[in-house]
Design an enzyme around this catalytic site. Structure first.
Site, PDB file in Angstrom:
ATOM      1  CG  ASP A  98      -1.859   1.127   1.316  1.00  0.00           C
ATOM      2  OD1 ASP A  98      -2.753   1.184   0.467  1.00  0.00           O
ATOM      3  OD2 ASP A  98      -1.714   1.978   2.225  1.00  0.00           O
ATOM      4  CD  GLU A 116      -2.160   2.218  -3.503  1.00  0.00           C
ATOM      5  OE1 GLU A 116      -3.355   2.395  -3.804  1.00  0.00           O
ATOM      6  OE2 GLU A 116      -1.753   2.244  -2.331  1.00  0.00           O
TER       7      GLU A 116
END
Length: 406
Positions: free
Chosen positions: A343, A377
């Site tokens: 993330d 990401e």
């Protein structure tokens, strides 16, 4: 306490007891606190960790076995204007714990500063002396070892990923016993596997399963953070997803069932920030262990927040790189997963490019990690870096995703 082996951080079980070791460069003193039930009441016993190798404080206690609840109290100055937030009244979670016991209570006592309510409103400059031990989760000694894992080893070119939430994927599945729906065990149920196989899926990517809590502001509105992107312990499982008293074994078994069906398991991991929020957030772990060393600071007592979550974990610092590498290895070698989706991956380095990131370099240099699937990401609140990550990384391409949706 006797000296422990300082080479391994966390709580490590031996034949006769347990080694404890924790990293804090700026602390003046650290106490290990054990919690045991005596006549129906939970009694705290404190042990001074007087042995130190550089920033690593350590101690050995004979007779301590798996299941022992514990936490740390860390002593040092209170100078929030300089980013120094030691407060020994606050019981702290071991950053290396693999098991937590209990829930976080949203009360003023969980804050290091003088808070007036459950959201932390109050005087940020005044240290709070109320004990938080009754309101925070306890770390728990555990002894899950590296195990043999039979993996499908699906090549990237043949990988089809299905993203799912542990609770959501089986919550309405009537083929599963009601108490097992929405749990780690439900992931390995034959009906779950049959559904994934019917879709041609080769990898199940799970939204965060690490222990997390609801943000105080969200809790104050009577809501709960369902998604899990608010970690309090990078390597402890979220107990809310378990239907047994051993979440680790429960997830291991389901991963083995998925592997036997040719399906890999990828974890969504959140190393970019923690549930301690901004400077006015609760003191649960890192903020009280060594705030300036674990979070990116601006030098004036404020956090550098590129995550939009109040803080940014200082993932480029050597001790943080070590912890993240140790965490990734644990998820792979003990739990048995096959890769990770990171993330806000650009928040994990302060350099201009992922190519000269200390963490990315450590992952690629690690003889185990470089053989597993790594997905970035490639953005945060301040930059967009699609195409910037080196081998063996892959990246989520939001431009392609949006084009397909249109």
């Amino acid at each position: 306490m006797l000296p422990a082996d300082p080479r391994t951080l966390g709580a490590t079980v031996t034949d006769g007891g347990t080694n404890f070791a924790i990293w804090s460069n700026a602390a003046d003193a650290i106490e290990l606190c054990l919690f045991n039930e005596v006549n129906g009441a939970l009694v705290e016993t404190r042990f001074a960790m007087s042995h130190r190798n550089g920033p690593i404080w350590h101690g050995y206690l004979a007779g301590v076995r798996p299941g022992q609840r514990y936490g740390y109290r860390v002593y040092g100055p209170w100078a929030p204007e300089r980013g120094v937030r030691f407060n020994a009244a606050k019981l702290l979670i071991d950053p290396y714990t693999h098991v937590l016991d209990g829930q976080l209570s949203h009360v003023p006592e969980i804050y290091g500063h003088s808070a007036l309510d459950a959201t932390g409103d109050g005087d940020l400059s005044v240290r709070d002396d109320r004990d938080s031990a009754s309101f925070v989760p306890y770390s728990v000694v555990s002894d899950h070892r590296v195990r043999e894992v039979n993996r499908p080893l699906v090549p990237w070119a043949k990988t089809i990923i299905y993203e799912a939430h542990v609770q959501g994927i089986t919550a309405k599945n009537s083929s599963i016993d009601e108490n097992e729906r929405g749990t780690y065990k439900g992931l390995g149920h034959p009906s779950t596997i049959a559904h994934l196989k019917s879709l041609g899926v080769t990898a199940l990517e799970l939204l965060p399963v690490a222990a997390s809590v609801t943000e105080p502001a969200i809790y104050s509105r009577g809501r709960k953070n369902y998604w899990g992107y608010n970690s309090i312990a990078f390597s402890a499982l979220n107990n809310d997803y378990a239907c047994t008293d051993d979440p680790i074994k429960e997830l291991q078994d389901s991963i083995d069932h998925l592997h036997n069906a040719g399906i890999e398991v990828i974890l969504d991991v959140v190393y970019n920030h923690t549930a301690e929020g901004g400077v006015g957030g609760p003191t649960l772990s890192y903020k009280g262990i060594d705030n300036k060393a674990y979070y990116r600071n601006d030098g004036h007592g404020n956090y550098v927040d590129v995550t939009g979550c109040g803080n940014t974990f200082a993932a480029s610092n050597p001790h943080s790189v070590r912890q993240i590498i140790d965490s990734l290895r644990w998820w792979i070698e003990v739990v048995g997963v096959d890769g990770f989706r990171f993330d806000l991956a650009t928040a994990l380095y302060t350099s201009s490019s992922a190519f000269n990131s200390s963490l990315m370099s450590a992952i690629e240099a690690d003889s185990v990690l470089r053989n597993f699937k790594m997905i970035a990401e490639p953005w945060d609140m301040t930059r967009y870096a699609l195409g910037d990550f080196p081998h063996p990384w892959r990246e989520w391409n939001d431009a392609y995703r949006d084009s397909v949706r249109q």
